[in-house]
Design a protein around this motif. Structure first.
Motif, mmCIF file in Angstrom:
data_model
loop_
_atom_site.group_PDB
_atom_site.id
_atom_site.type_symbol
_atom_site.label_atom_id
_atom_site.label_comp_id
_atom_site.label_asym_id
_atom_site.label_seq_id
_atom_site.Cartn_x
_atom_site.Cartn_y
_atom_site.Cartn_z
ATOM 1 N N THR A 3 0.834 -1.201 0.000
ATOM 2 C CA THR A 3 0.000 0.000 0.000
ATOM 3 C C THR A 3 0.871 1.254 0.000
ATOM 4 N N LYS A 5 0.462 5.761 0.322
ATOM 5 C CA LYS A 5 -0.347 6.964 0.493
ATOM 6 C C LYS A 5 0.465 8.128 -0.049
ATOM 7 N N GLU A 34 -3.584 5.413 -2.266
ATOM 8 C CA GLU A 34 -4.568 6.431 -1.902
ATOM 9 C C GLU A 34 -3.878 7.786 -2.017
ATOM 10 N N THR A 35 -4.501 8.691 -2.752
ATOM 11 C CA THR A 35 -3.972 10.039 -2.926
ATOM 12 C C THR A 35 -4.895 11.005 -2.192
ATOM 13 N N VAL A 36 -4.301 11.862 -1.327
ATOM 14 C CA VAL A 36 -5.086 12.731 -0.470
ATOM 15 C C VAL A 36 -4.500 14.145 -0.478
ATOM 16 N N ALA A 41 -5.465 15.189 5.134
ATOM 17 C CA ALA A 41 -4.588 14.090 5.555
ATOM 18 C C ALA A 41 -4.083 14.306 6.973
ATOM 19 N N ASP A 45 -1.668 8.693 9.293
ATOM 20 C CA ASP A 45 -2.136 7.802 8.226
ATOM 21 C C ASP A 45 -0.973 7.035 7.602
ATOM 22 N N VAL A 49 0.534 2.326 6.048
ATOM 23 C CA VAL A 49 0.887 1.991 4.666
ATOM 24 C C VAL A 49 2.363 1.624 4.573
ATOM 25 N N CYS A 52 5.273 5.921 1.936
ATOM 26 C CA CYS A 52 4.810 7.239 2.361
ATOM 27 C C CYS A 52 5.375 8.268 1.387
#
Length: 146
Positions: A3, A5, A34-36, A41, A45, A49, A52
């Motif tokens: 994963t 982020k 996941e793009t935030v 954010a 978080d 994952v 980073c």
């Protein structure tokens, strides 16, 4: 499945495009991404994952964008030992401190105990074909560290 982020700050859309290129490249390597946007954010978080990533622009002559300052400061308070990180972003070579915010985030991630998985990618203004190739190589290098 691994994963990732990606947290980004973008005023003109250039850095959001950088984040999107990296996200697509990671997804093509079978990584769940996941793009935030940074105001949505929380640095904690990143604890959940494998990869980073921060994509940020540099404002003016080397300043962090106002909207990512809180995220930057809170990032110092967490331990990311065992995590792989990457930084990228946009700037303007007109200024002496080209993409300094990218360097600031690299230093901050190192303070958290995370390991840099690839050299930072710095884009002058808008993403061009050459930049896309560098960002895809950046994503591949990060993925190879998992």
């Amino acid at each position: 499945m691994a994963t990732a982020k990606i947290v980004y700050a973008s005023m003109t859309g250039n850095t959001e495009e950088i984040a999107d290129v990296v996200a697509e490249a990671l997804e093509n390597l079978d990584i769940d991404v996941e793009t935030v946007e940074c105001t949505q954010a929380d640095p904690e978080d990143f604890e959940d994952v494998d990869l980073c990533i921060v994509a940020t622009y540099t404002y003016g002559d080397g300043d962090l964008p106002d909207e990512i300052v809180d995220f930057f400061e809170e990032l110092a308070e967490i331990n990311l030992s065992g995590k792989i990180f990457g930084t990228c972003g946009s700037g303007d070579t007109f200024y002496d401190e080209f993409c300094k915010s990218v360097d600031d985030f690299t230093a901050r991630f190192i303070e958290t105990g995370a390991t840099q998985g690839a050299d930072s990618v710095k884009v002058d203004l808008a993403v061009e074909e050459e930049d896309i190739q560098k960002l895809e190589a950046f994503a591949k290098e990060l993925a190879s560290k998992l």
